[in-house]
Design a protein around this motif. Sequence first.
Motif, PDB file in Angstrom:
ATOM      1  N   PHE A 123      -8.845  63.137  15.755  1.00 55.29           N
ATOM      2  CA  PHE A 123      -7.740  62.121  16.346  1.00 55.29           C
ATOM      3  C   PHE A 123      -7.642  62.064  16.915  1.00 55.29           C
ATOM      4  CE2 PHE A 123      -7.914  64.464  12.127  1.00 55.29           C
ATOM      5  CZ  PHE A 123      -6.723  63.563  11.054  1.00 55.29           C
ATOM      6  N   PHE A 124      -7.706  62.888  17.964  1.00 53.30           N
ATOM      7  CA  PHE A 124      -7.712  62.276  19.945  1.00 53.30           C
ATOM      8  C   PHE A 124      -8.713  61.296  20.356  1.00 53.30           C
ATOM      9  CE2 PHE A 124      -8.453  62.797  24.418  1.00 53.30           C
ATOM     10  CZ  PHE A 124      -7.311  62.751  24.412  1.00 53.30           C
ATOM     11  N   ASN A 125     -10.639  61.433  19.647  1.00 51.35           N
ATOM     12  CA  ASN A 125     -11.249  60.014  20.235  1.00 51.35           C
ATOM     13  C   ASN A 125     -10.740  58.951  20.058  1.00 51.35           C
ATOM     14  OD1 ASN A 125     -11.795  61.986  21.578  1.00 51.35           O
ATOM     15  ND2 ASN A 125     -13.466  62.627  20.184  1.00 51.35           N
ATOM     16  N   PRO A 126     -10.647  58.326  18.743  1.00 46.51           N
ATOM     17  CA  PRO A 126     -10.829  57.362  18.077  1.00 46.51           C
ATOM     18  C   PRO A 126      -9.236  56.412  18.500  1.00 46.51           C
ATOM     19  CG  PRO A 126     -10.341  58.369  16.106  1.00 46.51           C
ATOM     20  CD  PRO A 126     -10.932  59.489  17.118  1.00 46.51           C
ATOM     21  N   ALA A 127      -7.819  57.629  18.769  1.00 44.81           N
ATOM     22  CA  ALA A 127      -6.990  56.904  19.095  1.00 44.81           C
ATOM     23  C   ALA A 127      -7.171  56.673  21.034  1.00 44.81           C
ATOM     24  CB  ALA A 127      -6.021  58.442  18.669  1.00 44.81           C
ATOM     25  N   ALA A 128      -7.972  57.667  21.610  1.00 45.47           N
ATOM     26  CA  ALA A 128      -8.044  57.075  23.154  1.00 45.47           C
ATOM     27  C   ALA A 128      -8.735  56.354  23.465  1.00 45.47           C
ATOM     28  CB  ALA A 128      -8.862  58.348  23.530  1.00 45.47           C
ATOM     29  N   ASN A 129     -10.091  55.737  22.405  1.00 49.08           N
ATOM     30  CA  ASN A 129     -10.885  54.880  22.484  1.00 49.08           C
ATOM     31  C   ASN A 129      -9.920  53.378  22.800  1.00 49.08           C
ATOM     32  OD1 ASN A 129     -12.785  55.872  23.842  1.00 49.08           O
ATOM     33  ND2 ASN A 129     -14.105  56.398  21.925  1.00 49.08           N
ATOM     34  N   SER A 130      -9.049  53.505  21.215  1.00 51.22           N
ATOM     35  CA  SER A 130      -8.484  52.302  20.518  1.00 51.22           C
ATOM     36  C   SER A 130      -7.466  52.166  21.559  1.00 51.22           C
ATOM     37  CB  SER A 130      -7.606  52.679  19.014  1.00 51.22           C
ATOM     38  OG  SER A 130      -8.829  52.685  18.806  1.00 51.22           O
ATOM     39  N   VAL A 336     -17.301  47.573  21.465  1.00 57.96           N
ATOM     40  CA  VAL A 336     -16.419  47.461  20.265  1.00 57.96           C
ATOM     41  C   VAL A 336     -15.381  47.156  20.829  1.00 57.96           C
ATOM     42  CG1 VAL A 336     -15.776  49.207  18.566  1.00 57.96           C
ATOM     43  CG2 VAL A 336     -18.229  49.487  18.965  1.00 57.96           C
ATOM     44  N   GLN A 337     -14.376  47.833  21.954  1.00 59.12           N
ATOM     45  CA  GLN A 337     -13.481  47.749  22.292  1.00 59.12           C
ATOM     46  C   GLN A 337     -13.427  46.520  21.866  1.00 59.12           C
ATOM     47  OE1 GLN A 337     -13.247  50.602  25.989  1.00 59.12           O
ATOM     48  NE2 GLN A 337     -12.437  51.831  24.935  1.00 59.12           N
ATOM     49  N   THR A 338     -13.758  45.002  23.148  1.00 57.37           N
ATOM     50  CA  THR A 338     -13.785  43.882  23.275  1.00 57.37           C
ATOM     51  C   THR A 338     -13.827  43.325  21.401  1.00 57.37           C
ATOM     52  OG1 THR A 338     -15.722  43.821  23.490  1.00 57.37           O
ATOM     53  CG2 THR A 338     -14.169  43.879  25.301  1.00 57.37           C
ATOM     54  N   HIS A 339     -14.667  43.624  21.010  1.00 53.71           N
ATOM     55  CA  HIS A 339     -15.188  42.911  19.902  1.00 53.71           C
ATOM     56  C   HIS A 339     -14.837  43.147  18.722  1.00 53.71           C
ATOM     57  CE1 HIS A 339     -17.801  40.367  17.235  1.00 53.71           C
ATOM     58  NE2 HIS A 339     -17.868  41.438  16.611  1.00 53.71           N
ATOM     59  N   THR A 340     -13.440  44.162  17.910  1.00 61.01           N
ATOM     60  CA  THR A 340     -12.566  44.332  17.255  1.00 61.01           C
ATOM     61  C   THR A 340     -11.247  44.073  17.181  1.00 61.01           C
ATOM     62  OG1 THR A 340     -12.613  46.511  18.166  1.00 61.01           O
ATOM     63  CG2 THR A 340     -14.745  46.756  15.880  1.00 61.01           C
ATOM     64  N   GLU A 341     -10.676  44.046  16.170  1.00 64.30           N
ATOM     65  CA  GLU A 341      -8.967  43.583  16.119  1.00 64.30           C
ATOM     66  C   GLU A 341      -8.524  44.717  16.512  1.00 64.30           C
ATOM     67  OE1 GLU A 341      -8.142  40.775  16.376  1.00 64.30           O
ATOM     68  OE2 GLU A 341      -9.421  39.355  15.719  1.00 64.30           O
ATOM     69  N   GLU A 342      -6.968  44.733  16.993  1.00 68.13           N
ATOM     70  CA  GLU A 342      -5.797  46.386  17.676  1.00 68.13           C
ATOM     71  C   GLU A 342      -5.986  46.736  16.270  1.00 68.13           C
ATOM     72  OE1 GLU A 342      -2.825  47.273  20.265  1.00 68.13           O
ATOM     73  OE2 GLU A 342      -2.943  45.334  18.714  1.00 68.13           O
ATOM     74  N   THR A 343      -5.664  45.702  14.688  1.00 66.71           N
ATOM     75  CA  THR A 343      -5.046  46.311  14.118  1.00 66.71           C
ATOM     76  C   THR A 343      -6.328  47.682  13.139  1.00 66.71           C
ATOM     77  OG1 THR A 343      -5.682  44.853  12.825  1.00 66.71           O
ATOM     78  CG2 THR A 343      -4.073  44.478  13.548  1.00 66.71           C
ATOM     79  N   VAL A 344      -7.647  47.056  13.461  1.00 62.23           N
ATOM     80  CA  VAL A 344      -8.823  47.839  12.863  1.00 62.23           C
ATOM     81  C   VAL A 344      -9.169  48.904  13.901  1.00 62.23           C
ATOM     82  CG1 VAL A 344      -8.343  45.942  11.179  1.00 62.23           C
ATOM     83  CG2 VAL A 344     -10.153  46.008  13.105  1.00 62.23           C
ATOM     84  N   ARG A 345      -9.441  49.066  14.623  1.00 62.48           N
ATOM     85  CA  ARG A 345      -9.923  49.335  15.840  1.00 62.48           C
ATOM     86  C   ARG A 345      -9.947  51.303  15.677  1.00 62.48           C
ATOM     87  NH1 ARG A 345      -7.484  47.957  21.108  1.00 62.48           N
ATOM     88  NH2 ARG A 345      -8.916  46.110  20.536  1.00 62.48           N
ATOM     89  N   GLY A 346      -9.602  51.773  14.938  1.00 60.21           N
ATOM     90  CA  GLY A 346      -9.073  53.164  15.459  1.00 60.21           C
ATOM     91  C   GLY A 346     -10.828  53.195  13.572  1.00 60.21           C
ATOM     92  N   ARG A 347      -9.946  52.554  13.225  1.00 67.07           N
ATOM     93  CA  ARG A 347     -11.164  52.436  11.548  1.00 67.07           C
ATOM     94  C   ARG A 347     -12.373  52.590  12.260  1.00 67.07           C
ATOM     95  NH1 ARG A 347      -7.278  49.953   7.467  1.00 67.07           N
ATOM     96  NH2 ARG A 347      -6.787  49.114   9.454  1.00 67.07           N
ATOM     97  N   VAL A 348     -12.985  51.635  12.477  1.00 72.72           N
ATOM     98  CA  VAL A 348     -14.203  51.340  13.279  1.00 72.72           C
ATOM     99  C   VAL A 348     -14.652  52.504  14.271  1.00 72.72           C
ATOM    100  CG1 VAL A 348     -15.584  49.914  14.612  1.00 72.72           C
ATOM    101  CG2 VAL A 348     -13.925  48.923  13.210  1.00 72.72           C
ATOM    102  N   PHE A 349     -14.370  52.943  14.763  1.00 66.46           N
ATOM    103  CA  PHE A 349     -14.375  54.050  16.128  1.00 66.46           C
ATOM    104  C   PHE A 349     -14.503  55.453  14.835  1.00 66.46           C
ATOM    105  CE2 PHE A 349     -13.458  51.994  19.562  1.00 66.46           C
ATOM    106  CZ  PHE A 349     -14.304  51.865  20.515  1.00 66.46           C
ATOM    107  N   ALA A 350     -14.101  55.032  14.022  1.00 62.53           N
ATOM    108  CA  ALA A 350     -14.071  56.842  13.154  1.00 62.53           C
ATOM    109  C   ALA A 350     -15.476  56.619  12.425  1.00 62.53           C
ATOM    110  CB  ALA A 350     -12.634  56.431  11.894  1.00 62.53           C
ATOM    111  N   ALA A 351     -15.377  55.404  11.555  1.00 63.40           N
ATOM    112  CA  ALA A 351     -16.914  55.411  10.967  1.00 63.40           C
ATOM    113  C   ALA A 351     -17.448  55.514  12.096  1.00 63.40           C
ATOM    114  CB  ALA A 351     -16.451  53.498  10.403  1.00 63.40           C
TER     115      ALA A 351
END
Length: 404
Positions: A123-130, A336-351
């Motif tokens: 939970f921590f890592n995708p939250a930090a990246n997002s 990934v941070q610049t290419h993905t929308e904020e609303t789905v960034r967590g799910r992309v990083f988690a995937a």
Amino acid sequence: MPAAEHDRITVRALLARPVYRRWWAAAAISRAGDVLAGVTLLLLVLDRTGSGTGVAGVVIADVLPVLLLAPLAGIVVDRWPRRRIMIAADLVRVVLAATLPLVDAHVFAIYAIAFALSAAAVFFNPAANSLLPALVGERELVAANSGVWTTAIIAQIALAPLAGVLAAAAGFAVAFWVNAASFAASAVLLAGLAVPGHRAAAITRGWLRDSLDGARLLVADRLLRALAAAQLLAALSAGAISALLVVLARERLGLGPQGFGWLLAAIAVGAVAGPVLLTRALRGRVGPNVVFAAFGLRGLVNVLLAVTTWPVLAAASLLLYGLGTSTGTIAFTSLVQTHTEETVRGRVFAALDSLFQAGRLVSLLLGGLLADALGITAVYLLGSALLIAAAACGFALARDPRRR
């Protein structure tokens, strides 16, 4: 204040800003805690079981939470405030690390806590990246990620042996209490972090459909598809290559433990140098070519490692391997941070995390078997082919990518 369009962005300039400095300190301390926890857990299990199989159980306990919980973590990160998720993950790890000395006589309890520590990190890592793109400008992401990566590598170099010394001199209990204190410090820093701006609300369509959005985006988006394919191929190579380096050092290079230590030091030097070179070479946004070129560089290094019997050439190659790993990881995350929308960034990083860990687990399981059947040279040549395929696949699929 964001940097001007043609200014070179440095980590030092970002650290002068209180918001980034607080986020960097929290992320760095929390990841240092991960290093302490990981090394101490391995030493504890080895002490209690006396077997390599027991140690392998810790590795499995570290990987399984990512595979099982990443879809849920992605949804949580996209639905709730990311700063609070990071604080909650740190507080959970404070309790776990402080509890472990009370139950460290029971191997099953050690595995359970190792699993839970890894689950909190999911939970921590995708939250930090997002969260990071909300704290710095888009052109500043490479430098911002470089700051955390460099600190994490230095912490790993320093804390991995320190964890062993601390456990031997003061006992495992003290090591885990220090670990708990590191997570507590991270939580305190994050509690005072003021996130600027207004975050867009995520569109929710139910837990099941939302959980599949990360995987769906990796397939539907041209650039994310290229990154995911390259990530998987690289993971299938990385697990075995990293684990079997000690075998290569002994069988191909004729090195003992001290020589193997020098090879690891060469990787570390390259990993620390990579962010410096990357921030100097780039003056803004990172492109896909940097990511895929880094995969290719690591593939070519593996060819050299497979064929050389010269320790000096192997060390020089591993320095390049560390450089390629660090620059590739920072560029990958920033892209990934610049290419993905904020609303789905967590799910992309988690995937992406789930994909990487799945490939790494397969690589770890098959690497030893292939080395026994075909020899260590064949394993490194196969790893090289996978990394070069990752680069080629990425260049082919990412050509003229859509921004969103």
